[in-house]
Design a protein around this motif. Structure first.
Motif, mmCIF file in Angstrom:
data_model
loop_
_atom_site.group_PDB
_atom_site.id
_atom_site.type_symbol
_atom_site.label_atom_id
_atom_site.label_comp_id
_atom_site.label_asym_id
_atom_site.label_seq_id
_atom_site.Cartn_x
_atom_site.Cartn_y
_atom_site.Cartn_z
ATOM 1 N N ASN A 271 5.723 -1.967 -18.431
ATOM 2 C CA ASN A 271 4.930 -0.566 -17.967
ATOM 3 C C ASN A 271 5.851 0.377 -17.519
ATOM 4 O OD1 ASN A 271 2.625 -2.256 -18.465
ATOM 5 N ND2 ASN A 271 2.273 -2.715 -16.430
ATOM 6 N N THR A 272 6.961 -0.024 -16.964
ATOM 7 C CA THR A 272 7.888 1.201 -16.568
ATOM 8 C C THR A 272 8.441 1.771 -17.396
ATOM 9 O OG1 THR A 272 8.426 -0.146 -14.280
ATOM 10 C CG2 THR A 272 10.061 1.473 -15.402
ATOM 11 N N ILE A 273 8.754 1.148 -18.659
ATOM 12 C CA ILE A 273 9.334 1.869 -19.899
ATOM 13 C C ILE A 273 8.291 2.828 -20.512
ATOM 14 C CG2 ILE A 273 10.289 1.510 -22.081
ATOM 15 C CD1 ILE A 273 11.535 -1.267 -21.133
ATOM 16 N N GLU A 274 7.069 2.195 -20.678
ATOM 17 C CA GLU A 274 5.992 3.132 -21.070
ATOM 18 C C GLU A 274 5.900 4.274 -20.390
ATOM 19 O OE1 GLU A 274 1.944 1.603 -23.085
ATOM 20 O OE2 GLU A 274 2.169 1.269 -20.817
ATOM 21 N N ASP A 275 6.091 4.322 -19.045
ATOM 22 C CA ASP A 275 5.625 5.494 -18.224
ATOM 23 C C ASP A 275 6.952 6.369 -18.677
ATOM 24 O OD1 ASP A 275 3.502 4.628 -16.968
ATOM 25 O OD2 ASP A 275 4.909 3.708 -15.160
ATOM 26 N N VAL A 276 8.327 5.989 -18.830
ATOM 27 C CA VAL A 276 9.086 6.904 -19.213
ATOM 28 C C VAL A 276 8.963 7.430 -20.615
ATOM 29 C CG1 VAL A 276 11.540 6.970 -19.966
ATOM 30 C CG2 VAL A 276 10.920 5.714 -17.874
ATOM 31 N N VAL A 277 8.371 6.832 -21.463
ATOM 32 C CA VAL A 277 8.085 7.152 -22.836
ATOM 33 C C VAL A 277 6.943 8.336 -22.704
ATOM 34 C CG1 VAL A 277 6.848 6.452 -25.025
ATOM 35 C CG2 VAL A 277 8.824 5.202 -24.163
ATOM 36 N N LYS A 278 6.053 8.170 -22.007
ATOM 37 C CA LYS A 278 4.884 8.895 -21.859
ATOM 38 C C LYS A 278 5.261 10.102 -20.670
ATOM 39 C CE LYS A 278 1.534 5.518 -23.061
ATOM 40 N NZ LYS A 278 0.091 4.764 -22.925
ATOM 41 N N GLY A 279 6.386 10.157 -20.102
ATOM 42 C CA GLY A 279 6.730 10.818 -19.285
ATOM 43 C C GLY A 279 5.986 11.114 -17.713
ATOM 44 N N ASP A 280 5.712 9.840 -17.578
ATOM 45 C CA ASP A 280 4.903 9.534 -16.300
ATOM 46 C C ASP A 280 5.499 8.674 -15.243
ATOM 47 O OD1 ASP A 280 2.522 10.820 -17.434
ATOM 48 O OD2 ASP A 280 1.903 8.819 -18.274
ATOM 49 N N PHE A 281 6.976 8.475 -15.696
ATOM 50 C CA PHE A 281 7.700 7.855 -14.542
ATOM 51 C C PHE A 281 8.026 8.332 -13.265
ATOM 52 C CE2 PHE A 281 11.761 6.772 -12.576
ATOM 53 C CZ PHE A 281 11.621 5.535 -12.512
ATOM 54 N N GLU A 282 7.577 7.695 -12.112
ATOM 55 C CA GLU A 282 7.805 8.275 -10.836
ATOM 56 C C GLU A 282 8.729 7.490 -10.130
ATOM 57 O OE1 GLU A 282 4.277 9.079 -8.611
ATOM 58 O OE2 GLU A 282 2.967 9.125 -10.492
ATOM 59 N N GLY A 283 9.761 8.058 -9.567
ATOM 60 C CA GLY A 283 10.728 7.380 -8.739
ATOM 61 C C GLY A 283 10.598 7.522 -7.401
ATOM 62 N N GLY A 284 11.302 7.231 -6.371
ATOM 63 C CA GLY A 284 10.884 7.366 -4.970
ATOM 64 C C GLY A 284 9.800 6.542 -4.684
ATOM 65 N N ARG A 285 9.501 5.363 -5.095
ATOM 66 C CA ARG A 285 8.420 4.470 -4.738
ATOM 67 C C ARG A 285 8.491 3.078 -4.894
ATOM 68 N NH1 ARG A 285 3.861 4.912 -9.529
ATOM 69 N NH2 ARG A 285 2.752 3.656 -7.935
ATOM 70 N N ASN A 286 8.113 2.121 -4.177
ATOM 71 C CA ASN A 286 8.360 0.696 -4.558
ATOM 72 C C ASN A 286 6.938 0.109 -4.614
ATOM 73 O OD1 ASN A 286 11.328 0.584 -3.664
ATOM 74 N ND2 ASN A 286 10.644 0.888 -1.494
ATOM 75 N N MET A 287 6.935 -0.499 -6.025
ATOM 76 C CA MET A 287 5.676 -1.026 -6.393
ATOM 77 C C MET A 287 5.710 -2.578 -6.104
ATOM 78 S SD MET A 287 5.485 0.931 -9.970
ATOM 79 C CE MET A 287 3.625 0.221 -10.389
ATOM 80 N N GLU A 288 4.618 -2.878 -5.524
ATOM 81 C CA GLU A 288 4.434 -4.646 -5.201
ATOM 82 C C GLU A 288 3.437 -5.189 -6.210
ATOM 83 O OE1 GLU A 288 4.581 -7.545 -1.613
ATOM 84 O OE2 GLU A 288 3.176 -5.871 -1.521
ATOM 85 N N PHE A 289 3.754 -6.224 -6.874
ATOM 86 C CA PHE A 289 2.976 -6.886 -7.626
ATOM 87 C C PHE A 289 2.472 -8.425 -7.050
ATOM 88 C CE2 PHE A 289 5.623 -4.050 -10.043
ATOM 89 C CZ PHE A 289 4.813 -3.704 -11.019
ATOM 90 N N ASP A 290 1.203 -8.689 -6.677
ATOM 91 C CA ASP A 290 0.994 -9.605 -5.729
ATOM 92 C C ASP A 290 -0.428 -10.392 -6.832
ATOM 93 O OD1 ASP A 290 -1.588 -7.978 -5.705
ATOM 94 O OD2 ASP A 290 -1.078 -7.683 -3.729
ATOM 95 N N LEU A 291 -0.984 -11.286 -6.192
ATOM 96 C CA LEU A 291 -2.024 -12.163 -6.645
ATOM 97 C C LEU A 291 -2.896 -11.132 -7.251
ATOM 98 C CD1 LEU A 291 -2.126 -15.521 -4.405
ATOM 99 C CD2 LEU A 291 -1.365 -15.349 -6.783
ATOM 100 N N GLU A 292 -3.623 -10.572 -6.510
ATOM 101 C CA GLU A 292 -4.494 -9.640 -6.757
ATOM 102 C C GLU A 292 -4.451 -8.794 -8.240
ATOM 103 O OE1 GLU A 292 -7.652 -6.500 -4.526
ATOM 104 O OE2 GLU A 292 -5.828 -7.014 -3.633
ATOM 105 N N VAL A 293 -3.143 -8.380 -8.460
ATOM 106 C CA VAL A 293 -3.061 -7.630 -9.825
ATOM 107 C C VAL A 293 -2.465 -8.432 -10.689
ATOM 108 C CG1 VAL A 293 -3.040 -5.429 -8.608
ATOM 109 C CG2 VAL A 293 -0.911 -6.826 -9.045
ATOM 110 N N ASP A 294 -2.267 -9.899 -10.692
ATOM 111 C CA ASP A 294 -1.910 -10.937 -11.448
ATOM 112 C C ASP A 294 -0.469 -10.587 -11.778
ATOM 113 O OD1 ASP A 294 -4.196 -12.456 -11.770
ATOM 114 O OD2 ASP A 294 -4.774 -11.140 -13.237
ATOM 115 N N GLY A 295 0.314 -10.102 -10.771
ATOM 116 C CA GLY A 295 1.663 -9.604 -10.674
ATOM 117 C C GLY A 295 2.427 -11.138 -10.647
ATOM 118 N N VAL A 296 1.790 -11.958 -9.836
ATOM 119 C CA VAL A 296 2.382 -13.509 -9.673
ATOM 120 C C VAL A 296 1.322 -14.515 -9.917
ATOM 121 C CG1 VAL A 296 4.257 -12.867 -8.203
ATOM 122 C CG2 VAL A 296 2.119 -13.301 -7.079
#
Length: 359
Positions: A271-296
């Motif tokens: 998803n991060t690479i896809e954001d770069v491809v589409k010009g949607d990459f945002e730095g300056g942030r920390n993303m957390e992937f948890d049970l609720e979003v099926d990140g783990v």
């Protein structure tokens, strides 16, 4: 009558008009270049390095993306490896693993025009050109800790860590609290814990696992990268159960690995690479992937073959896994799902040992 020179002038003017109207062939989209620096242990860890590589391959198939990567031999290789990609102005520099935290913080500020993404680190304070990707490993480790407590017949389980560090303490803490959650209701369960000080020492992993087994453990969970291969060997030798980590490792020792704790690094990196491809990459942030979003999460506990490991299995392996699931994990699938929902709804609070330290 128009003279020849006049005709040529008219034709030249028409060509100019067509050019300015944009009728010329459109320029091809620029190829996105991604440079990845893997964590120690490199590819073949059957864990988060391999998951990140899978994301790179998938992105290169789906988009105009080219990638290169480096497998460091030691932590001393992190700095020159990251700099290699930054100096070449790659569109994205991907750092895999918490061991590169200081190097990413330093180099990203020296190259503010380069985008960086960092797996397993939340940079505080946030850095303008860095996206941190953090996973709620304590939540999914809690689930396999609870499963271990439900499965053990000896009331004795083990945790094998790689390098003693805040991140791996997060796995350990979740596991311990999951075991204790079940133990408080039903029984006293001994929890053995040890670190191998390495992510790629299978011999040391086997040695620690055999020690756990000699002291009564019959279910052992690892968060140790390639070191965990030694645990799987010991599980087969001594006929006990193991739990895999990060990717689906159930196929490695069919019938002996009762589940794997999942961390969807592949999804986050893709998803991060896809954001770069589409010009949607945002730095300056920390993303957390948890049970609720099926990140783990965990691999399925029901009596089914996981689609992702189907190609790895022959008929004998398939039967071994199905029989194990039917007898060992399927009876507890509903209970683990209930616990998962309670975690998502904040009915179960889990301490993060990466923040408070080992307990």
């Amino acid at each position: 009558m128009i003279k020849k020179s006049g005709i040529l002038a008219i034709l030249f003017a028409v060509v100019l008009v067509i050019s300015f109207m944009g009728f010329s062939q459109p320029a091809e989209a620029e190829t996105i270049q991604v440079g990845a620096v893997f964590s120690l242990g490199g590819l073949g860890d059957l864990s988060f390095n391999d998951l990140a590589y899978e994301a790179l391959e998938n992105a290169s198939e789906d988009y105009d993306v080219e990638f290169d990567y480096i497998e460091p031999d030691s932590s001393a290789d992190f700095d020159p490896s990251l700099r290699r990609f930054a100096e070449r102005n790659y569109d994205l520099v991907l750092a895999v693993g918490f061991l590169q935290e200081e190097e990413v913080r330093q180099i990203s500020q020296e190259y503010p025009h380069v985008n960086f993404a960092h797996v397993d680190v939340a940079h505080e304070p946030a850095i303008d050109n860095v996206r941190g990707m953090l996973f709620a490993d304590h939540q999914s480790s809690f689930l396999v800790g609870a499963l271990s407590a439900l499965v053990t017949e000896e009331d004795n389980v083990g945790f094998l860590g790689g390098i003693d560090s805040p991140l791996i303490n997060k796995f350990e803490g979740g596991f311990v609290q999951g075991v204790e959650y079940i133990a408080e209701e039903d029984k006293d369960i001994e929890i053995q814990r040890s670190y191998a000080d390495s992510f790629d020492d299978a011999a040391r992993g086997r040695e620690i696992a055999l020690g756990f087994i000699d002291d009564g453990a019959d279910v052992i969970y690892h968060a140790s990268g390639g070191t965990g291969d030694g645990l799987f060997t010991a599980a087969e030798e001594e006929d006990i159960y193991a739990i895999g980590v990060d990717s689906n490792q159930n196929w490695i020792s069919p019938g002996h690995i009762i589940a794997s704790k999942l961390k969807n690094v592949d999804v986050a990196v893709y998803n991060t690479i896809e954001d770069v491809v589409k010009g949607d990459f945002e730095g300056g942030r920390n993303m957390e992937f948890d049970l609720e979003v099926d990140g783990v999460g965990t691999t399925p506990l029901e009596s089914v073959i996981d689609e992702v490991i189907e190609p790895e299995l022959d008929e004998e392996d398939r039967e071994a896994i199905l029989q194990m699931k039917e007898e060992v994990t399927a009876p507890h699938a509903e209970r683990i799902e209930e616990i998962r929902e309670k975690i998502i709804e904040d009915e179960i609070e889990i301490e993060d040992w990466s923040e408070i330290g080992r307990q």
